[in-house]
Design an enzyme around this catalytic site. Structure first.
Site, mmCIF file in Angstrom:
data_model
loop_
_atom_site.group_PDB
_atom_site.id
_atom_site.type_symbol
_atom_site.label_atom_id
_atom_site.label_comp_id
_atom_site.label_asym_id
_atom_site.label_seq_id
_atom_site.Cartn_x
_atom_site.Cartn_y
_atom_site.Cartn_z
ATOM 1 N N GLU A 79 -1.351 -5.582 8.664
ATOM 2 C CA GLU A 79 -0.778 -4.821 9.515
ATOM 3 C C GLU A 79 -1.254 -5.153 10.925
ATOM 4 O O GLU A 79 -2.490 -5.319 11.175
ATOM 5 C CB GLU A 79 -0.473 -3.501 9.490
ATOM 6 C CG GLU A 79 0.356 -3.103 8.259
ATOM 7 C CD GLU A 79 0.475 -1.344 8.097
ATOM 8 O OE1 GLU A 79 0.172 -0.757 8.905
ATOM 9 O OE2 GLU A 79 1.015 -1.138 7.105
ATOM 10 N N ASP A 124 -1.222 -6.251 -0.148
ATOM 11 C CA ASP A 124 -1.549 -5.536 0.919
ATOM 12 C C ASP A 124 -2.886 -5.349 1.120
ATOM 13 O O ASP A 124 -3.590 -4.508 0.162
ATOM 14 C CB ASP A 124 -0.520 -4.029 0.998
ATOM 15 C CG ASP A 124 0.120 -4.140 2.185
ATOM 16 O OD1 ASP A 124 0.296 -4.747 3.110
ATOM 17 O OD2 ASP A 124 1.099 -3.231 2.191
ATOM 18 N N ASP A 179 0.820 -1.214 -0.097
ATOM 19 C CA ASP A 179 -0.155 0.243 0.095
ATOM 20 C C ASP A 179 0.864 1.131 0.033
ATOM 21 O O ASP A 179 0.425 2.497 -0.247
ATOM 22 C CB ASP A 179 -0.961 -0.049 1.102
ATOM 23 C CG ASP A 179 -0.386 0.029 2.426
ATOM 24 O OD1 ASP A 179 0.768 -0.049 2.613
ATOM 25 O OD2 ASP A 179 -1.257 0.141 3.506
ATOM 26 N N SER A 180 2.136 1.194 0.067
ATOM 27 C CA SER A 180 3.261 2.147 -0.390
ATOM 28 C C SER A 180 2.760 2.901 -1.550
ATOM 29 O O SER A 180 3.379 4.022 -1.721
ATOM 30 C CB SER A 180 4.476 1.692 -0.022
ATOM 31 O OG SER A 180 4.812 0.666 -0.931
ATOM 32 N N GLU A 207 8.995 -4.211 10.386
ATOM 33 C CA GLU A 207 9.364 -3.162 9.751
ATOM 34 C C GLU A 207 10.198 -2.026 11.003
ATOM 35 O O GLU A 207 9.473 -2.043 11.898
ATOM 36 C CB GLU A 207 8.321 -2.339 9.170
ATOM 37 C CG GLU A 207 9.008 -0.854 8.441
ATOM 38 C CD GLU A 207 7.867 -0.164 7.694
ATOM 39 O OE1 GLU A 207 7.065 -1.110 7.055
ATOM 40 O OE2 GLU A 207 8.123 0.940 7.237
#
Ligand code: KIV
Length: 276
Positions: A120, A88, A49-50, A187
Site C-alpha cells: 500500500e 499482500d 491482508d483482508s 480502492e
C-alpha cells in the site's frame, strides 16, 4: 533441470501487458480449496491482508503478520496452477526502509513461491518500489483508500469525492507507475477519478470500488459470496452461501444428537473372516 509443467502460470509481465485490453479478473483467496476454484476463472489471485478481518475476525488489517501472509500464500500456491498469485505485504513489514521491504518481500517470494507482492502507498512508497523492482520483486501497488492507514485516516471512507482531493491520488498512481509497479489497485475512489487515472497511467489499474473503466476488478471472495456480515457499498453479492452453510451445520448437529449420523455407510465394517 526443471520439471515441465502442463499449465504455464501467468506472470507479472503478462498482467502488465493487459493494459487497455481484455479486463483482468481478480479475486482474493486465502486457502488451497478456494484457490482451486478461483484459479479456474481468474487471472490474478490476491492473498490479501483482508484475511486478518475475514479469517481471524480482527477489526482492521493492522494486526496481520508476515508469517500469517506466508502461511496462506503457500496454501494458495498449492491450490492453484494458472493464475498469478500476489501476496499482500502486511503493515509494518515494508515501510521502515527499502532494505526492510526487500528482506520481507524476499521471504514471501522464497517461502510461498508466489509471482508478485502487493504493498500500500503511492508517492511515499515510490522509491521502495523502484528498489524492489530493480532487485527482482514484481510489485502491485495500492492507492486511493489504503486500509492499513486506518489509524491515521480514521475511517474506511471513499476518497476523492471532491475534485479538490484528486491531485494527490493521481500523483500517487503516477508515482507508482513511474517507479516500476506492474499494476495498481485503486480502492474506494470517486468513479470519475478511477476512470481518469486509468486513462492517464501506462500500467493496468485494478479497481475495487473505483470504476468499470479500470483495466481489471478485484473483490474479496467471502464478501461476494455473501459470507461477510458487513460489506462496503462497492461489493456486489454474487452468492448467498451463509444460509446454505448454516442449514448444513444445523442438520449435522441434529443428526449427531439423534445418533442418526454416522449411518452404516459412513462406518467401517469388520473384514470378513478368511475361510478355513
Ligand atoms: O487485502 C485485500 O483483500 C485487498 C483488496 C481489498 C484489494 O487489498
Amino acid at each position: 533441470m526443471s520439471v515441465q509443467q502442463d499449465i504455464r502460470r501467468l506472470t507479472a509481465p503478462d498482467i502488465r501487458a493487459r493494459k487497455g485490453g481484455e479486463p483482468i479478473v481478480c479475486l482474493t483467496s486465502y486457502h488451497a480449496h478456494t484457490a482451486r476454484l478461483v484459479d479456474r476463472y481468474c487471472d490474478v489471485i490476491l492473498v490479501g491482508d483482508s484475511l486478518g478481518m475475514v479469517m481471524h475476525g480482527f477489526e482492521t488489517t493492522v494486526p496481520v503478520t508476515l508469517d500469517m501472509m506466508i502461511l496462506q500464500g503457500h496454501a494458495v500456491m498449492r491450490g492453484s496452477k494458472r493464475a498469478l498469485v500476489v501476496v499482500d505485504m502486511p503493515f509494518g513489514s515494508y515501510e521502515q526502509s527499502k532494505e526492510q521491504a526487500f528482506a520481507s518481500c524476499a521471504r514471501v517470494l522464497k517461502e510461498t513461491q508466489c509471482g508478485a507482492i502487493k504493498l500500500e502507498g503511492g508517492r511515499r512508497m515510490a522509491e521502495t518500489i523502484a528498489f524492489l523492482v530493480e532487485r527482482g520483486v514484481p510489485v502491485m501497488a495500492h492507492v486511493g483508500l489504503t486500509p492499513q492507514s486506518i489509524n491515521t485516516l480514521g475511517s474506511f471512507r471513499a476518497q476523492g469525492r471532491d475534485e479538490i482531493d484528486w491531485e494527490p491520488i493521481e500523483a500517487d498512481a503516477l508515482a507508482v507507475a513511474k517507479a516500476g509497479a506492474f499494476a495498481v489497485v485503486i480502492e474506494a475512489v470517486a468513479e470519475p477519478l478511477g476512470r481518469r487515472i486509468t486513462e492517464q497511467i501506462p500500467i493496468p489499474t485494478i479497481g475495487i470500488g473505483a470504476s468499470p473503466a479500470c483495466d481489471g476488478q478485484v473483490l474479496v471472495l467471502e464478501d461476494m459470496l455473501g459470507l461477510s456480515p458487513r460489506v462496503p457499498k462497492f461489493v456486489k453479492r454474487y452468492g448467498d452461501l451463509g444460509p446454505g452453510i448454516e442449514a448444513a451445520i444445523a442438520s449435522y448437529a441434529k443428526e449427531v444428537r439423534a445418533r442418526t449420523f454416522p449411518g452404516s455407510e459412513h462406518v467401517y465394517p469388520m473384514r470378513p473372516k478368511p475361510r478355513k
